[in-house]
Design a protein around this motif. Structure first.
Motif, short mmCIF file in Angstrom:
data_model
loop_
_atom_site.label_atom_id
_atom_site.label_comp_id
_atom_site.label_asym_id
_atom_site.label_seq_id
_atom_site.Cartn_x
_atom_site.Cartn_y
_atom_site.Cartn_z
N ALA A 166 -29.16 36.13 -16.39
CA ALA A 166 -28.27 35.25 -15.63
C ALA A 166 -26.87 35.82 -15.66
CB ALA A 166 -28.30 33.84 -16.22
N MET A 167 -25.99 35.21 -14.86
CA MET A 167 -24.59 35.62 -14.87
C MET A 167 -23.94 35.32 -16.21
SD MET A 167 -23.69 34.28 -11.02
CE MET A 167 -22.06 35.01 -10.88
N VAL A 168 -24.28 34.14 -16.77
CA VAL A 168 -23.83 33.78 -18.12
C VAL A 168 -25.07 33.80 -19.01
CG1 VAL A 168 -22.67 32.09 -19.58
CG2 VAL A 168 -22.01 32.32 -17.17
N PRO A 169 -25.26 34.82 -19.82
CA PRO A 169 -26.47 34.92 -20.65
C PRO A 169 -26.39 34.02 -21.87
CG PRO A 169 -25.04 36.78 -21.10
CD PRO A 169 -24.37 35.97 -20.00
N HIS A 170 -27.45 34.01 -22.66
CA HIS A 170 -27.45 33.21 -23.89
C HIS A 170 -26.27 33.58 -24.79
CE1 HIS A 170 -31.19 31.38 -22.85
NE2 HIS A 170 -31.94 32.47 -23.01
N ALA A 171 -25.87 34.85 -24.75
CA ALA A 171 -24.76 35.31 -25.60
C ALA A 171 -23.41 34.78 -25.13
CB ALA A 171 -24.73 36.84 -25.64
N GLY A 172 -23.35 34.23 -23.92
CA GLY A 172 -22.11 33.64 -23.43
C GLY A 172 -21.18 34.64 -22.76
N GLU A 173 -19.91 34.28 -22.65
CA GLU A 173 -18.95 35.10 -21.93
C GLU A 173 -18.63 36.41 -22.65
OE1 GLU A 173 -15.47 32.94 -20.78
OE2 GLU A 173 -16.60 31.11 -20.39
N ASP A 174 -18.68 36.42 -23.96
CA ASP A 174 -18.37 37.63 -24.73
C ASP A 174 -19.63 38.50 -24.82
OD1 ASP A 174 -17.15 39.55 -26.23
OD2 ASP A 174 -17.21 38.41 -28.11
N SER A 175 -20.05 39.04 -23.67
CA SER A 175 -21.27 39.83 -23.59
C SER A 175 -21.12 40.91 -22.53
CB SER A 175 -22.48 38.94 -23.24
OG SER A 175 -22.29 38.34 -21.97
N ASP A 176 -21.88 41.97 -22.66
CA ASP A 176 -21.83 43.05 -21.68
C ASP A 176 -22.24 42.57 -20.29
OD1 ASP A 176 -20.97 44.87 -23.58
OD2 ASP A 176 -22.98 45.65 -24.00
N VAL A 177 -23.23 41.68 -20.24
CA VAL A 177 -23.70 41.20 -18.94
C VAL A 177 -22.59 40.44 -18.22
CG1 VAL A 177 -25.25 39.57 -17.79
CG2 VAL A 177 -26.16 41.16 -19.48
N PHE A 178 -21.95 39.51 -18.91
CA PHE A 178 -20.90 38.72 -18.24
C PHE A 178 -19.72 39.59 -17.86
CE2 PHE A 178 -17.25 35.83 -18.01
CZ PHE A 178 -17.74 34.94 -17.07
N ARG A 179 -19.35 40.56 -18.70
CA ARG A 179 -18.26 41.47 -18.33
C ARG A 179 -18.63 42.30 -17.11
NH1 ARG A 179 -17.32 41.25 -24.01
NH2 ARG A 179 -18.99 42.74 -24.43
N SER A 180 -19.91 42.69 -17.00
CA SER A 180 -20.35 43.44 -15.82
C SER A 180 -20.27 42.58 -14.56
CB SER A 180 -21.78 43.94 -16.02
OG SER A 180 -21.86 44.87 -17.08
N VAL A 181 -20.59 41.30 -14.71
CA VAL A 181 -20.51 40.37 -13.57
C VAL A 181 -19.06 40.25 -13.09
CG1 VAL A 181 -20.77 37.96 -12.88
CG2 VAL A 181 -22.59 39.08 -14.16
N THR A 182 -18.13 40.07 -14.01
CA THR A 182 -16.74 39.93 -13.60
C THR A 182 -16.19 41.24 -13.01
OG1 THR A 182 -16.00 40.41 -15.87
CG2 THR A 182 -16.30 38.11 -15.27
N ASP A 183 -16.63 42.38 -13.55
CA ASP A 183 -16.23 43.67 -12.97
C ASP A 183 -16.75 43.81 -11.55
OD1 ASP A 183 -14.94 44.32 -15.31
OD2 ASP A 183 -16.51 45.66 -16.05
N LEU A 184 -17.99 43.39 -11.33
CA LEU A 184 -18.55 43.44 -9.98
C LEU A 184 -17.76 42.53 -9.04
CD1 LEU A 184 -20.77 44.29 -7.95
CD2 LEU A 184 -22.10 42.32 -8.78
N GLY A 185 -17.38 41.35 -9.52
CA GLY A 185 -16.58 40.46 -8.69
C GLY A 185 -15.28 41.11 -8.24
N ALA A 186 -14.63 41.85 -9.14
CA ALA A 186 -13.40 42.54 -8.78
C ALA A 186 -13.66 43.63 -7.75
CB ALA A 186 -12.75 43.13 -10.03
N THR A 187 -14.78 44.34 -7.91
CA THR A 187 -15.14 45.38 -6.94
C THR A 187 -15.40 44.78 -5.56
OG1 THR A 187 -16.09 46.78 -8.66
CG2 THR A 187 -16.79 47.21 -6.40
N LEU A 188 -16.13 43.68 -5.52
CA LEU A 188 -16.43 43.04 -4.24
C LEU A 188 -15.17 42.49 -3.59
CD1 LEU A 188 -19.74 41.17 -5.17
CD2 LEU A 188 -19.50 43.25 -3.80
N ALA A 189 -14.23 42.00 -4.39
CA ALA A 189 -12.96 41.53 -3.82
C ALA A 189 -12.22 42.68 -3.17
CB ALA A 189 -12.11 40.89 -4.92
#
Length: 296
Positions: A166-189
């Motif tokens: 998911a965008m927010v994994p079980h590990a929460g915001e402090d995770s590689d997955v969530f950081r990758s999601v936010t990086d992708l959001g910046a790229t798409l912007a």
């Protein structure tokens, strides 16, 4: 309903009639399309002016619906795609995104679902490596997707999809997955100026037809080894490997005007930094004109 009836293929002493089997596949796709129309028409009465779509699933061996026939029933095409494991997973992703773009007639479409990392329904569910989510997402953008959406927002705490990423994994915001999601959001912007752009005509094409897919894999044929989609993917991979001039996909319904072919970029990933500026031609990995912005 469609105004015609079709009896389902019955158990036979030998092989069922292949023409009847094919006609029942047509009927089944049409019956589901009628259900889509009924819901669409109701929504248009209740919420006029709001665009309507439904999730296609152009990926793998999903073939129950003739999406080329369905595409004209929605205001814009949207698709679900999940990367399949195997040595040519990226070719299949490119193939599916390209085909979806052609179902959309070269116009922008939505990636309605894909995953940030592992899914829960394959025999072995592998997590995506660093950069994999961005690569997969931007491949869809390169073929015309103006929206990149995910299943799911927050990873389920229980149930069958608790192991689905998911965008927010079980590990929460402090995770590689969530950081990758936010990086992708910046790229798409940063890519926002290409939203709404259309693809340019191509000089080569591969024709893909759902009814031919159904018919070619029925029984009582010269071989049971033919796999229609795999055959098309093999040709597509040959184009990708040779960096040939853009094949694409289109199956126009019989009532449509002449088939149109659209350009595809000669890469399966497009970097976030684009040469030539944002307001003109969008280039993918040095290949010109997969999409052009409205200002070009």
């Amino acid at each position: 309903m469609t105004g015609r009836r079709s009896c389902p293929p019955r158990l036979a002493a030998s092989y069922p009639n292949p023409t009847q089997q094919l006609d029942f596949k047509r009927f089944s796709s049409d019956a589901l399309k009628d259900h889509l129309r009924a819901e669409r028409d109701l929504l248009r009465r209740l919420s006029p002016g709001v665009p309507i779509t439904t999730n296609f699933m152009v990926m793998g061996e999903t073939k129950g619906m003739n999406y080329a026939d369905w595409a004209g029933e929605v205001d814009f095409v949207s698709n679900d795609h999940y990367v399949l494991t195997g040595p040519r997973a990226q070719d299949e992703l490119s193939f599916s995104a390209n085909l979806t773009g052609s179902l959309a007639g070269g116009r922008p479409w939505f990636l309605m679902e894909h995953s940030t990392s592992a899914v829960n329904w394959q025999p072995v569910n592998l997590a995506k490596r660093p950069g994999g989510m961005a690569r997969d997402s931007l491949t869809h953008v390169a073929y015309g997707a103006d929206a990149v959406c995910f299943f799911q927002w927050r990873q389920s705490a229980g149930g069958a999809e608790k192991y689905h990423s998911a965008m927010v994994p079980h590990a929460g915001e402090d995770s590689d997955v969530f950081r990758s999601v936010t990086d992708l959001g910046a790229t798409l912007a940063a890519l926002a100026p290409v939203a709404g752009s259309h693809r340019s005509p191509a000089r080569a094409a591969i024709l893909f037809d759902w009814e031919s897919w159904w018919a070619s894999e029925l029984d009582s044929h010269p071989t049971s080894l033919l796999r229609y989609r795999q055959e098309a993917l093999d040709w597509y991979s040959a184009f990708l490997g040779g960096r040939a001039c853009g094949p694409t996909w289109c199956r126009s319904p019989p009532t449509s005007p002449a088939t149109t072919w659209w350009w595809r970029p000669s890469c399966t990933w497009c970097p976030p930094r684009w040469p030539g500026g944002w307001s003109r031609t969008w280039r993918a990995a040095g290949t010109s004109s997969p999409r052009t912005s409205p200002a070009s």
